[in-house]
Design an enzyme around this catalytic site. Structure first.
Site, mmCIF file in Angstrom:
data_model
loop_
_atom_site.group_PDB
_atom_site.id
_atom_site.type_symbol
_atom_site.label_atom_id
_atom_site.label_comp_id
_atom_site.label_asym_id
_atom_site.label_seq_id
_atom_site.Cartn_x
_atom_site.Cartn_y
_atom_site.Cartn_z
ATOM 1 N N LYS A 41 -23.343 -4.666 -47.564
ATOM 2 C CA LYS A 41 -23.791 -3.638 -46.447
ATOM 3 C C LYS A 41 -23.108 -4.059 -44.941
ATOM 4 C CE LYS A 41 -28.519 -5.083 -45.652
ATOM 5 N NZ LYS A 41 -29.763 -4.803 -45.936
ATOM 6 N N TYR A 257 -22.885 -11.532 -11.851
ATOM 7 C CA TYR A 257 -23.682 -10.201 -11.395
ATOM 8 C C TYR A 257 -25.087 -10.686 -11.022
ATOM 9 C CZ TYR A 257 -20.207 -6.867 -13.077
ATOM 10 O OH TYR A 257 -19.189 -5.917 -13.025
#
Length: 368
Positions: A41, A257
């Site tokens: 999956k 940042y």
């Protein structure tokens, strides 16, 4: 998305299919004579569903588990003769789609069983499905006290597999023994139906509850199924990011940042072409604790500053002059730093690291 050229890529993800099949073979031999299936999956835990299924099929795997119908259809296109189970079960009205592609739903409620049985009766065909019982995870599954209620419907379709799922098999827990005992009681009610309980970590429990089939996922892709012991599995993925620039900063300079990291001394920094848009956890560079690293010139170099969408920064001060240059590659995942370590230092788990692997990498498959 089309293939990305390595020479122009910001980062390269290498996937070792030989390691994948070796991991499956190790588990196959450990659980024999039980069958070893494969859970593929989430795009085979991020490494690519089609290459993974192809390699595992060549290695001898005959049974696969997925979560969604879209994944099942992709597996069926490759493995036309494999046994294919749908873990998320039967969504309302999907019976015809599953029957057309010979996909076996994992039925986890009375409503699902009733709908599958009704469809089989309409088709006048006893189509196979798995039945999942809840033994303690309280997520999906039929309660044990519903056995007599569902038993009459078993004459309408083929109950091909009894299943349950461990809640915490990766640790030593009394819940594991309780779940094994609860599932054994269910099995006695249906002694002729094959049964499956083990996920990756369940395979390594001392009680060896292998039954007829095991369903490993994470361990196949290099994750450690025994977190408190050395990892018995081979590493399957490695990730290298390209250095875009090397720069010198003075002591006291703020970086990234928000300026959340301040250079404690004159520093040399390298900017890498990888960020959170590529699946690298932003939390891995949280300020104030030891975070993630990259290996450059055989030395671990810490990430510094706030991780951004496309870029990240590592501190290469302690490398010798000229040891790292524009265009070089820093290894974020590989033999030195595994998915479990990267997950732990990012405040998450290796499963999330794998399944978030980005689509902007140049993907290199080896060991085919």
């Amino acid at each position: 998305m089309g293939s990305i050229d390595e020479a122009s890529a910001g980062a390269i993800l290498t996937i070792d299919l030989a390691a994948l099949t070796a991991n499956w073979a190790l588990l196959r031999d450990k659980v024999a004579p039980a069958e070893c299936a494969a859970v593929v999956k989430a795009d085979a835990y991020g490494i690519g569903l089609e290459p993974a299924v192809t390699a595992l099929t060549k290695a001898g795997c005959r049974t696969f588990f997925v979560a969604h119908v879209s994944e099942a259809v992709r597996v069926r296109a490759i493995g036309r003769n494999c046994t294919l189970y749908l873990l998320n079960g039967l969504t309302p009205g999907s019976s015809e789609t599953l029957a057309r592609s010979n996909i076996r739903p994992v039925l986890s409620s009375f409503c699902e069983i009733e709908e599958w049985a009704s469809y089989c009766k309409t088709r006048d065909a006893k189509l196979p499905a798995a039945i999942q019982f809840d033994t303690g995870i309280n997520r999906l599954g039929i309660a044990a006290d519903q056995l007599e209620r569902i038993r009459p419907l078993f004459d309408t379709f083929e109950p091909a597999l009894l299943m349950s799922h461990f809640a915490e098999s990766e640790i030593v827990s009394a819940r594991n023994s309780a779940q094994i005992a609860a599932f054994e009681k269910i099995r006695t009610a249906f002694p002729k139906i094959p049964a499956s309980l083990c996920n990756s970590s369940g395979i390594f429990l001392h009680k060896r509850p292998f039954l007829d089939l095991v369903r490993p996922g994470y361990a196949l892709y290099g994750g450690n199924p025994t977190p408190n012991a050395p990892n018995p599995m081979r590493s399957v993925v490695s990730l290298q990011a390209r250095v875009l620039q090397v720069r010198e900063v003075a002591a006291g300079e703020r970086v990234g940042y928000g300026g959340e990291w301040t250079a404690p001394r004159a520093s040399r920094l390298a900017t890498l072409s990888v960020g959170y848009a590529d699946g690298l956890p932003r939390s891995g560079t949280a300020i104030g604790r030891f975070g993630i690293e990259a290996v450059v010139a055989r030395r671990r170099c810490p990430f510094v500053g706030r991780l951004s969408m496309d870029l990240s920064i590592i501190d290469v001060t302690y490398l010798t002059d000229g040891a790292v240059q524009r265009g070089d590659l820093g290894e974020i995942l590989g033999d030195a730093i595994g998915i479990d370590e990267l997950g732990r230092k990012s405040g998450t788990i290796g499963y999330e690291i794998l399944t978030r692997l980005g689509q902007r990498y140049a993907r290199r498959y080896v060991g085919e």
